[in-house]
Design a protein around this motif. Structure first.
Motif, PDB file in Angstrom:
ATOM      1  N   GLY A 133       0.819  -1.195   0.000  1.00 21.61           N
ATOM      2  CA  GLY A 133       0.000   0.000   0.000  1.00 21.61           C
ATOM      3  C   GLY A 133       0.856   1.249   0.000  1.00 21.61           C
ATOM      4  N   LEU A 134       0.332   2.323   0.572  1.00 23.29           N
ATOM      5  CA  LEU A 134       1.033   3.596   0.618  1.00 23.29           C
ATOM      6  C   LEU A 134       1.814   3.694   1.923  1.00 23.29           C
ATOM      7  CD1 LEU A 134       1.558   6.506  -0.429  1.00 23.29           C
ATOM      8  CD2 LEU A 134      -0.508   7.194   0.825  1.00 23.29           C
ATOM      9  N   HIS A 135       3.124   3.906   1.797  1.00 24.79           N
ATOM     10  CA  HIS A 135       3.996   4.129   2.950  1.00 24.79           C
ATOM     11  C   HIS A 135       4.248   5.628   3.076  1.00 24.79           C
ATOM     12  CE1 HIS A 135       5.148  -0.140   3.587  1.00 24.79           C
ATOM     13  NE2 HIS A 135       4.870  -0.226   2.280  1.00 24.79           N
ATOM     14  N   VAL A 136       4.051   6.149   4.272  1.00 23.35           N
ATOM     15  CA  VAL A 136       4.219   7.582   4.519  1.00 23.35           C
ATOM     16  C   VAL A 136       5.206   7.760   5.674  1.00 23.35           C
ATOM     17  CG1 VAL A 136       3.066   9.760   5.086  1.00 23.35           C
ATOM     18  CG2 VAL A 136       1.832   7.999   3.800  1.00 23.35           C
ATOM     19  N   ARG A 137       6.136   8.685   5.492  1.00 19.10           N
ATOM     20  CA  ARG A 137       7.081   9.027   6.557  1.00 19.10           C
ATOM     21  C   ARG A 137       7.206  10.541   6.603  1.00 19.10           C
ATOM     22  NH1 ARG A 137      12.677   9.965   7.269  1.00 19.10           N
ATOM     23  NH2 ARG A 137      13.530   9.037   9.199  1.00 19.10           N
ATOM     24  N   VAL A 138       6.903  11.124   7.745  1.00 18.82           N
ATOM     25  CA  VAL A 138       6.958  12.579   7.915  1.00 18.82           C
ATOM     26  C   VAL A 138       7.856  12.874   9.118  1.00 18.82           C
ATOM     27  CG1 VAL A 138       5.657  14.682   8.365  1.00 18.82           C
ATOM     28  CG2 VAL A 138       4.653  12.889   6.943  1.00 18.82           C
ATOM     29  N   ARG A 139       8.887  13.659   8.849  1.00 20.45           N
ATOM     30  CA  ARG A 139       9.854  14.009   9.902  1.00 20.45           C
ATOM     31  C   ARG A 139       9.976  15.521   9.982  1.00 20.45           C
ATOM     32  NH1 ARG A 139      16.029  11.651  10.329  1.00 20.45           N
ATOM     33  NH2 ARG A 139      16.723  12.921  12.103  1.00 20.45           N
ATOM     34  N   ASP A 140       9.946  16.028  11.207  1.00 21.66           N
ATOM     35  CA  ASP A 140      10.077  17.478  11.383  1.00 21.66           C
ATOM     36  C   ASP A 140      11.293  17.776  12.244  1.00 21.66           C
ATOM     37  OD1 ASP A 140       9.304  17.863  14.346  1.00 21.66           O
ATOM     38  OD2 ASP A 140       7.567  16.753  13.582  1.00 21.66           O
ATOM     39  N   SER A 141      11.674  19.050  12.253  1.00 21.88           N
ATOM     40  CA  SER A 141      12.829  19.485  13.046  1.00 21.88           C
ATOM     41  C   SER A 141      12.376  20.179  14.329  1.00 21.88           C
ATOM     42  CB  SER A 141      13.703  20.436  12.225  1.00 21.88           C
ATOM     43  OG  SER A 141      12.940  21.569  11.806  1.00 21.88           O
ATOM     44  N   GLY A 142      11.154  19.848  14.789  1.00 18.20           N
ATOM     45  CA  GLY A 142      10.615  20.450  15.999  1.00 18.20           C
ATOM     46  C   GLY A 142      11.183  19.829  17.260  1.00 18.20           C
ATOM     47  N   PRO A 143      10.545  20.094  18.426  1.00 22.83           N
ATOM     48  CA  PRO A 143      11.071  19.614  19.708  1.00 22.83           C
ATOM     49  C   PRO A 143      10.874  18.134  19.947  1.00 22.83           C
ATOM     50  CG  PRO A 143       9.017  20.792  20.043  1.00 22.83           C
ATOM     51  CD  PRO A 143       9.379  20.977  18.599  1.00 22.83           C
ATOM     52  N   GLY A 144      10.038  17.461  19.138  1.00 23.18           N
ATOM     53  CA  GLY A 144       9.825  16.037  19.318  1.00 23.18           C
ATOM     54  C   GLY A 144       8.739  15.733  20.345  1.00 23.18           C
ATOM     55  N   ILE A 145       8.538  14.440  20.581  1.00 25.79           N
ATOM     56  CA  ILE A 145       7.513  13.964  21.510  1.00 25.79           C
ATOM     57  C   ILE A 145       8.170  13.047  22.527  1.00 25.79           C
ATOM     58  CG2 ILE A 145       5.408  12.584  21.731  1.00 25.79           C
ATOM     59  CD1 ILE A 145       4.621  13.453  18.968  1.00 25.79           C
ATOM     60  N   THR A 146       7.840  13.261  23.784  1.00 28.74           N
ATOM     61  CA  THR A 146       8.400  12.415  24.838  1.00 28.74           C
ATOM     62  C   THR A 146       7.888  10.993  24.672  1.00 28.74           C
ATOM     63  OG1 THR A 146       6.595  13.023  26.315  1.00 28.74           O
ATOM     64  CG2 THR A 146       8.586  14.339  26.446  1.00 28.74           C
ATOM     65  N   PRO A 147       8.705   9.990  25.063  1.00 29.27           N
ATOM     66  CA  PRO A 147       8.308   8.583  24.856  1.00 29.27           C
ATOM     67  C   PRO A 147       6.977   8.228  25.521  1.00 29.27           C
ATOM     68  CG  PRO A 147      10.645   8.729  25.395  1.00 29.27           C
ATOM     69  CD  PRO A 147      10.085  10.108  25.582  1.00 29.27           C
ATOM     70  N   GLU A 148       6.709   8.823  26.713  1.00 30.96           N
ATOM     71  CA  GLU A 148       5.468   8.457  27.390  1.00 30.96           C
ATOM     72  C   GLU A 148       4.218   8.953  26.668  1.00 30.96           C
ATOM     73  OE1 GLU A 148       7.375  11.984  29.538  1.00 30.96           O
ATOM     74  OE2 GLU A 148       7.979  10.034  28.741  1.00 30.96           O
ATOM     75  N   LEU A 149       4.408   9.908  25.725  1.00 28.44           N
ATOM     76  CA  LEU A 149       3.273  10.430  24.970  1.00 28.44           C
ATOM     77  C   LEU A 149       3.187   9.844  23.568  1.00 28.44           C
ATOM     78  CD1 LEU A 149       3.325  14.231  25.893  1.00 28.44           C
ATOM     79  CD2 LEU A 149       1.935  12.423  26.865  1.00 28.44           C
ATOM     80  N   ALA A 150       4.045   8.890  23.264  1.00 26.49           N
ATOM     81  CA  ALA A 150       4.083   8.341  21.910  1.00 26.49           C
ATOM     82  C   ALA A 150       2.771   7.666  21.521  1.00 26.49           C
ATOM     83  CB  ALA A 150       5.242   7.342  21.780  1.00 26.49           C
ATOM     84  N   GLU A 151       2.077   7.110  22.495  1.00 27.74           N
ATOM     85  CA  GLU A 151       0.799   6.462  22.211  1.00 27.74           C
ATOM     86  C   GLU A 151      -0.373   7.396  22.475  1.00 27.74           C
ATOM     87  OE1 GLU A 151      -1.620   3.411  20.845  1.00 27.74           O
ATOM     88  OE2 GLU A 151       0.579   3.571  20.824  1.00 27.74           O
ATOM     89  N   GLU A 152      -0.196   8.293  23.442  1.00 32.68           N
ATOM     90  CA  GLU A 152      -1.295   9.178  23.829  1.00 32.68           C
ATOM     91  C   GLU A 152      -1.682  10.156  22.719  1.00 32.68           C
ATOM     92  OE1 GLU A 152      -3.210   9.732  26.854  1.00 32.68           O
ATOM     93  OE2 GLU A 152      -2.648   7.625  26.944  1.00 32.68           O
ATOM     94  N   VAL A 153      -0.722  10.554  21.874  1.00 33.44           N
ATOM     95  CA  VAL A 153      -1.031  11.572  20.862  1.00 33.44           C
ATOM     96  C   VAL A 153      -2.070  11.100  19.863  1.00 33.44           C
ATOM     97  CG1 VAL A 153       1.214  12.713  21.026  1.00 33.44           C
ATOM     98  CG2 VAL A 153       0.915  10.793  19.456  1.00 33.44           C
TER      99      VAL A 153
END
Length: 539
Positions: free
Chosen positions: A456-476
């Motif tokens: 199917g369609l593979h999508v990868r989006v990377r930004d140069s922002g502050p990032g996301i803490t590991p504990e919020l990786a699922e919560e977002v």
């Protein structure tokens, strides 16, 4: 009966309760009277038997049976015992059941009117009720024995039932006063109960209550908005058809606790009040719902909650279309602004008679934009997705950032099938990345990779922002996640919709942090290909 049926609720309750009181009191009084009569009869039988045994045991009675004329001795004895004991009669007879003593002297010498052979033959005493010459009476009979122990006669003592009835009548006045007191108390209690019921029903009559119930059922099951009611223990007390459909509830949900109902954690938090507030947005299946939880008070006392559910799926779809149009508008505005700046530059060069410089400037700028657009079209053959990336690139430039489509991107024409979900996933991920750059003072880049293969369609989006803490990786990805996510510059429904779209097709989406000094968050997603949508879906 028709008058009672047409009477008010209070009158019907009062009449019915009084009927019950009368039946209960009357039945109790009747049972008491019958029981008392039976006890009196039993007592008189025992008394009569005791008198008969006493008479049969007198030595004078035994001796009289040996005389030529026993009646001359036994009649005075029997009458004396009768007067002394208050018995209605005392009868003495021989073994042939010939009377030797009787209140009616004319019957002396005649045979007994009732059979006494059982006592004479067996020699056992007897009690019971019989009808004789004096009328119906309770009796006691005892055998008379001689010195050798042989039965030579019997003694019969009786009390007329009329005497028993007179004594029962003497005991009735206390009972009647008691019945009257119970009736008065019952009528007062019935009046109080009737008043309380009328107060609890707000003075409504049964037909009015039935009409209100019918109207309530009609309204609840007729409205398109879902309605769900909970009591203080978070038990479902009411749910209409719309709520069942929106939340996917079974028909037996009423009476079950929220913990027993299969719901998502987000929906359970809103329904249970762990996520309070107005217009809470949740996802249920393929729908976007808006929930409001309102407390219910009855006569000033908190009784539970009512939750209303509104389907905003179509509104969200229209909002996405509007957002796409807005993005295109913003891109055109940015291009117009940039074009105006370039035209001003060209006009300035012409005013300075720098004709060759103006020509070179126009050629360079036109070629740069054409090359960028051609580069996107070369890698992304699908026109819808390519247009989205061009619009997002213009939006990024307007916000002082840059959007880079990687060299390994490759989307063949027609490979997406229905591009609607692909636009949703890529658009939300890029928009989320651009929002993350707002935490920077300026600049920043968003790197996008899109490619298709057999999966199917593979999508990868990377930004140069502050990032996301590991504990919020699922919560977002949780719908309605706003508090901690807002601190990271990521909030709203977009990521939740993205995950929903990927999972609906059997794909996935996740987020990672490459590490310190290596840029912000990296979102990757797999969206399996769906068949092209029919024409009416795009409308």
């Amino acid at each position: 009966m028709r008058r009672v049926t047409n009477a008010s609720l209070g009158t019907q309750l009062f009449v019915l309760q009084m009927v019950i009181v009368f039946l209960a009191v009357g039945g109790t009084a009747g049972v008491w009277a019958q029981h008392t009569r039976e006890q009196l009869a039993e007592q008189y039988q025992e008394r009569a038997l005791a008198i008969a045994e006493s008479v049969a045991g007198l030595p004078e009675v035994r001796a009289a049976f040996r005389s030529p004329r026993p009646e001359l001795t036994l009649q005075p004895i029997a009458m004396g015992v009768q007067r002394a004991t208050g018995a209605d009669y005392v009868v003495i007879a021989n073994r042939d059941q010939i009377r030797y003593a009787h209140p009616n002297t004319a019957l002396i010498g005649r045979r007994l009117s009732t059979d006494g052979s059982e006592v004479l033959s067996s020699g056992r005493k007897w009690t019971g009720v019989q009808t004789g010459t004096l009328g119906r009476s309770v009796r006691g009979k005892a055998p008379i024995f001689d010195e050798a122990g042989r039965v030579i006669g019997l003694t019969s003592v009786g009390v007329l039932e009329q005497t028993v009835s007179e004594q029962l009548g003497a005991a009735l006045p206390p009972l009647l006063w008691t019945v009257l007191a119970v009736l008065v108390s019952g009528s007062g209690a019935a009046a109080l109960i009737t008043r309380r019921v009328r107060r609890q029903t707000f003075g409504l009559e049964p037909r009015e209550i039935a009409a209100l119930l019918e109207q309530r059922e009609g309204v609840l099951h007729g409205v398109k908005e879902g309605v769900l009611a909970l009591d203080l223990d978070d038990t479902v007390t009411l749910v209409n058809d719309a709520a069942r459909d929106l939340l996917g509830l079974s028909a037996d949900v009423v009476g079950r606790s929220l913990d027993e109902i299969p719901l998502s954690e987000r929906i359970r938090d809103v329904l249970g009040g762990d996520d309070p507030g107005e217009d809470r947005i949740v996802l249920s299946g393929g729908r976007v719902l808006v929930l409001n939880r309102t407390p219910v008070a009855v006569r000033g006392q908190h009784r539970g909650w009512v939750i209303t559910l509104r389907d905003r799926t179509e509104l969200v779809r229209l909002a996405r279309e509007l957002d796409s149009a807005s993005s295109a508008t913003e891109a055109l505005r940015a291009q117009a602004h940039e074009f105006a700046n370039r035209m001003h530059t060209v006009v300035g060069l012409l005013e300075l008679d720098e004709h060759e410089a103006a020509i070179r400037y126009i050629t360079q700028t036109t070629q740069a934009y054409s090359d960028y657009a051609a580069g996107i079209r070369e890698r992304v053959a699908d026109p819808t997705l390519a247009a989205l990336l061009l619009a997002k690139a213009a939006e990024a430039a307007e916000r002082g950032a840059s959007l880079i489509l990687t060299e390994d991107s490759a989307v063949e024409e027609g490979a997406l099938g229905d591009p609607q979900d692909a636009v949703l996933v890529v658009g939300n991920l890029v928009a989320n990345a651009l929002d993350a750059l707002d935490a920077l003072d300026g600049g920043g880049t968003v790197e996008v990779t899109v490619r298709t293969d057999a999966e199917g369609l593979h999508v990868r989006v990377r930004d140069s922002g502050p990032g996301i803490t590991p504990e919020l990786a699922e919560e977002v990805f949780r719908d309605g996640f706003t508090t901690k996510a807002a601190q990271a510059g990521r909030r709203g429904l977009g990521l939740a919709l993205t995950r929903q779209a990927c999972r609906r097709r059997g794909g996935w989406v996740r987020v990672d942090n490459p590490g310190a000094g290596e840029g912000g968050a990296v979102f990757t997603a797999l969206l399996p290909v769906a068949p092209a949508a029919p024409s009416e879906v795009s409308k």
